[in-house]
Design an enzyme around this catalytic site. Sequence first.
Site, PDB file in Angstrom:
ATOM      1  N   LYS A  94      40.861  38.196  37.199  1.00 41.70           N
ATOM      2  CA  LYS A  94      41.587  38.177  38.475  1.00 41.70           C
ATOM      3  C   LYS A  94      42.258  36.830  38.710  1.00 41.70           C
ATOM      4  O   LYS A  94      42.084  36.186  39.752  1.00 41.70           O
ATOM      5  CB  LYS A  94      40.650  38.547  39.630  1.00 41.70           C
ATOM      6  CG  LYS A  94      40.053  39.938  39.428  1.00 41.70           C
ATOM      7  CD  LYS A  94      39.164  40.400  40.531  1.00 41.70           C
ATOM      8  CE  LYS A  94      38.614  41.782  40.289  1.00 41.70           C
ATOM      9  NZ  LYS A  94      37.585  41.874  39.234  1.00 41.70           N
TER      10      LYS A  94
HETATM   11  P1  OMP Z   1      30.612  48.968  38.448  1.00 40.15           P
HETATM   12  O1  OMP Z   1      30.650  49.112  39.925  1.00 40.15           O
HETATM   13  O2  OMP Z   1      29.301  48.479  37.935  1.00 40.15           O
HETATM   14  O3  OMP Z   1      31.101  50.184  37.715  1.00 40.15           O
HETATM   15  O4  OMP Z   1      31.609  47.767  38.084  1.00 40.15           O
HETATM   16  C1  OMP Z   1      32.892  47.661  38.625  1.00 40.15           C
HETATM   17  C2  OMP Z   1      33.662  46.553  37.917  1.00 40.15           C
HETATM   18  O5  OMP Z   1      35.029  46.612  38.280  1.00 40.15           O
HETATM   19  C3  OMP Z   1      33.195  45.137  38.267  1.00 40.15           C
HETATM   20  O6  OMP Z   1      33.398  44.317  37.130  1.00 40.15           O
HETATM   21  C4  OMP Z   1      34.142  44.735  39.380  1.00 40.15           C
HETATM   22  O7  OMP Z   1      34.311  43.338  39.425  1.00 40.15           O
HETATM   23  C5  OMP Z   1      35.436  45.426  38.952  1.00 40.15           C
HETATM   24  N1  OMP Z   1      36.368  45.825  40.044  1.00 40.15           N
HETATM   25  C6  OMP Z   1      35.910  46.565  41.103  1.00 40.15           C
HETATM   26  O8  OMP Z   1      34.736  46.942  41.186  1.00 40.15           O
HETATM   27  N2  OMP Z   1      36.778  46.899  42.113  1.00 40.15           N
HETATM   28  C7  OMP Z   1      38.093  46.568  42.088  1.00 40.15           C
HETATM   29  O9  OMP Z   1      38.831  46.944  42.975  1.00 40.15           O
HETATM   30  C8  OMP Z   1      38.575  45.818  41.010  1.00 40.15           C
HETATM   31  C9  OMP Z   1      37.736  45.521  39.959  1.00 40.15           C
HETATM   32  C10 OMP Z   1      38.369  45.006  38.758  1.00 40.15           C
HETATM   33  O10 OMP Z   1      39.436  44.372  38.875  1.00 40.15           O
HETATM   34  O11 OMP Z   1      37.959  45.281  37.652  1.00 40.15           O
END
Ligand code: OMP
Length: 274
Positions: A94
């Site tokens: 990010k």
């Molecule tokens: P889980 O919730 O474990 O599946 O992980 C979600 C991943 O996506 C994490 O690494 C978050 O930092 C990332 N993420 C989000 O959860 N929401 C977003 O809107 C954006 C991201 C991202 O940019 O990857």
Amino acid sequence: MKYNQKLNQAILTSNSLLCIGMDPDFNKLPMHLMESPDPILTFCKDIIESTKDVAAAYKFNIAFFESLGEMGWQTLRELLTLIPPHVLSIADAKVGDIGNSSEKYAETFFDEYQFDCVTVAPYMGFDSIEPFIRREDKGIFLLALTSNPGSADFQRLKLENGKYLYQEVIDKAVSWNKNDNIGLVTGATQAPDLKAIRQQAGEMPFLVPGIGAQGGDLEATIRNSVNRQSRGALINVGRDIIYSSSEENYKRIVNQKATEYFDKINKFRFTLSV
Ligand code: OMP
């Protein structure tokens, strides 16, 4: 190879939209790994080994590696060599700074670590993004409408032109996409809005986190976010797959869980809704 070709090839070759979220947390690892000389490295290798047959992409959340100090960067470097060549590697960092500094972030992730793409925050505008999209062989996913509760604080602010801020980000992304290497981050927890976002963004690829631990609706997410070819979206699942078991045989359970997601995602993208 151009970035967009690589992304499409990853999806076609794997016949998958599944992106495995690599967010390794020492406190969540299976206990027996504590006997290993490097538990995080062993865990991540096991996850890649158990999911690589059903994955189109791996997203490495850089915070989970940086927090390990020097070893985290070494671990990342080693893991990247284990990703099958046709599969996309995403640095979830990010980033987005004044152009001069974004150049260095681009060098770090694209040249030093050889990721295919990186997540970028749009807040600082075009010059903060340009160093990442200048190159045709690399790409970005630009944060548009994120999955977290705080996404409404700024992204849903109404502008004078009647659009939400995230919609303005999408319009800008479309107009900057000369090298066909910009995608959008759109949260699965925002599933009802994904249909309109798909219409606004045309064929642009989406990175969609928020399935599993964050409770996004998988069916609505897939149906609303794929493009006209039933592709164009990478569905990220992290915790729900990588921590699906803490038993000694966890690799088998992780493989089962990832395969379940692979099957469901393909069912939803290839069949019409009833
Ligand atoms: P889980 O919730 O474990 O599946 O992980 C979600 C991943 O996506 C994490 O690494 C978050 O930092 C990332 N993420 C989000 O959860 N929401 C977003 O809107 C954006 C991201 C991202 O940019 O990857």
